[in-house]
Scaffold this active site. Sequence first.
Site, short mmCIF file in Angstrom:
data_model
loop_
_atom_site.label_atom_id
_atom_site.label_comp_id
_atom_site.label_asym_id
_atom_site.label_seq_id
_atom_site.Cartn_x
_atom_site.Cartn_y
_atom_site.Cartn_z
N CYS A 1 7.85 3.19 10.14
CA CYS A 1 6.44 2.97 10.42
C CYS A 1 5.73 2.37 9.21
CB CYS A 1 5.76 4.27 10.84
SG CYS A 1 5.85 5.59 9.61
N HIS B 1 2.75 9.59 8.69
CA HIS B 1 2.94 8.47 9.61
C HIS B 1 1.95 7.37 9.25
CE1 HIS B 1 4.09 6.30 13.18
NE2 HIS B 1 2.84 6.30 13.64
#
Length: 855
Positions: free
Chosen positions: A165, A586
């Site tokens: 990510c 994230h």
Amino acid sequence: MPPATSCDCPHLDCVGEITKEELIQKSHGQCQDCKVGGPNLWACLEDGCAYVGCGESHTDHSTVHSQETRHNLTVNLTTLRVWCYACGKEVFLERKLGPHSPHANIKPLPSPQSTGQDNSRAPGSPTSLRVPSNGGCEDLDMETEEEDDLRARGLTGLKNIGNTCYMNAALQALSNCPPLTQFFLECGGLVRTDKKPALCKSYQKLVSDLWHKNRPSYVVPTNLFQGIKAINPMFRGYSQQDSQEFLRCLMDQLHEELKEPLAEPYDQSNGNVMMDDTNEAEMLIPEPDEIQANREWQKEKNMINDLYPDIDKDVDTTTETTPIISSQGAIKAQSRTSGKHVEEQGRISFPGHIPKMSSSPPKAPSGWPSLNPAHKKVTTFSPPKNKRQKKYRSVISDVFDGTIVSSVQCLTCDRVSVTLENFQDISLPIPGKEDLAKLHSSTHQTSLVKAGSCGEAYAPQGWIAFVMEYIKSWFWGPVVTLQDCLAAFFARDELKGDNMYSCEKCKKLRNGVKFCKMQSLPEILCIHLKRFRHELMFSTKISTHVSFPLEGLDLQPFLAKDSSAQTTNYDLLSVICHHGTASSGHYIAYCRNDVNNLWYEFDDQSVTEVSESCVQNAEAYVLFYKKSNEDALKERRRVSGLFNMMEPSLLQFYVSRQWLNKFKTFAEPGPISNDDFLCLHGGVPPNKANLIDDLVVMLPQNVWDHLYSRYGGGPAVNHLYVCHTCQIEIEKLEKRRKSELDMFVRLNKAFQEEESPVVIYCISMQWFREWEGFVKGKDNDPPGPIDNSKITVNKNGHLTLKQGADSGQISEETWNFLHSIYGGGPLVTVRPSVGHQEAESSQSEEKIEVETRSV
């Protein structure tokens, strides 16, 4: 489409029934003869004929079809404009091909047939080059397809292929930077490299997929990820990594693969490249130390006077024996000898210079500075100058590089030293409550302004407003703005304690104070907020919310007083956010789509439209801001209007495709620079002749006149030819390489066959590898003088070989041969009669044998 009559062309009655939708469908096809795809295919308009062929940019089968079948009318499937072969001109239909497109008439129609130029030439004359005449307007107009197709582009996700990510968010943020993306989309022919792992090719393919008109739901960035892992082992495996570190690694590699040397001014009087006064340290033959030191010191005094008029009394004006101004990349992890300020110094400018129309290049004798006899011998040894360091530029440095000027003042002797530093991104601290109080306090503000720092950033706010925000911070945490972070970065920094300043005048560690300002602003400003703090045993994250503007970030308060920056306002393009803790989390990205100006959240494969308030509430980590300039938009509309005028043009001018991309996407494109397809003599370098279609775009005279009067630069080019002078120099260089290589191989072979040499000469392997790269053709520039300073040690006044030095061993004849060409030193020898010296040097002998065996 029923037949229509117009524009006094008698052949329009032959046009058959066809709709715009059918033409658009044909544009996605191929030439029926050579199977090449678009753009700029041509469709025959003869009733009952469905032929589609290529134009001048390929094999020109559309013209062959017309000659064989006598079908006169053809339509360009990219521009939807019609050409009549029989009349030899463009024709206009009363009834257009479907709904009117606002961009349909921007492009002047080129003839797909040959222009009939005489390709014959006298022996020895330069080779003429031709490029397709339809490139200019195509490159000026981004929207050549249906608006419905464009509206959906760029909204493609990236698949997470194992904790990636951090990479996906960074790639989406870069993808929504128009200057960079348009380069890879529209200047794809310029993306060439022979360096592994050819990451620029992988990135170009990825950008093409992300902005494809078919808009796939997501793309898998496998090739680019493999390339990054090959460059930096940190990204191998499947652990979470830092998005900003990935950005730096990616952009550094793209720069290395795409960089090109900047052109240097050419002295036509003697045929040599002229040196810039600011780079005297890079000359092969140094000037006297006194002259150089005086010149550097005078330059420093002038810079200090411009930057800090209030502290002139503190500047020591005595002559120093060593240059004080240096250049170092302290802002960025990896520094480069390129950047915006380097580009401006190295760019050739030709104000008011229009080359004559001629079939031959300007006559100038060829010369190689390194072959000058004055460079061959060094009478007394001092560490020899390396070969002149070239300055480089790439699309990365054009878009992201800026310059910071920093000054350090010694509080003991009041000496001030000034340093220019390149930056590609700025890492800003997030100030705490105490830092905010100092930044906003009136006393601190006054001292900052007096010292030439950034307190004026808070002038409009006032003390009462700050007190109210400070009270709120006790309940909801500190209220930090991006302007606070910038002010904290540019505030004066006291150098004391463990961070004392090493003063060159005092020759001691002293207390000092450091100031810094921006000298030149990048087209896209990359800001990194320092949220992560890594200690020896653990890492922490600063989760303080930093508010940032979507539009109108003003950098005027942080500019140096002598800065030439015109545009100081920036608008947000994209922001990378991190959710979670320092150990796990994230990454996502919020990006503004350049087509519809709407904001989207890019979360790996998912792409979702979001509101502006959602973006402003994000926990920003990396932000990308682009210069905002309304004048640039007006200028593009004005140039489009010039194309619409369809004035007959007697001359066609060539302009750099790279500069044209800057004109389309930069707020400040700068002077026209045609140096990327011209040599120092004004012709096309032989190694670029086959690539000329990818390097240049043809413009009509009225457009060129307007761009030249508005931006300057140049030179003006309306005739392309292969440079005869460069061809001769290349042949000379190849002859020199072969001569040196053959002589070295012969001498080294004799040395290897010699059983007991009386004396063995040592040479630095670092220099030898540079020479080997030159004679093998890997490096176009010869190495500088031989530099053995790193392999020697002084013992009792005598230079001897340093133990474990990276050196090789050659014969006396080989040394004399190389030294006669390159000079340098010092001379280092070993006597093989001493047994232990033979044992120590055996490993070095193997090194040189391995190297020369490959030669």
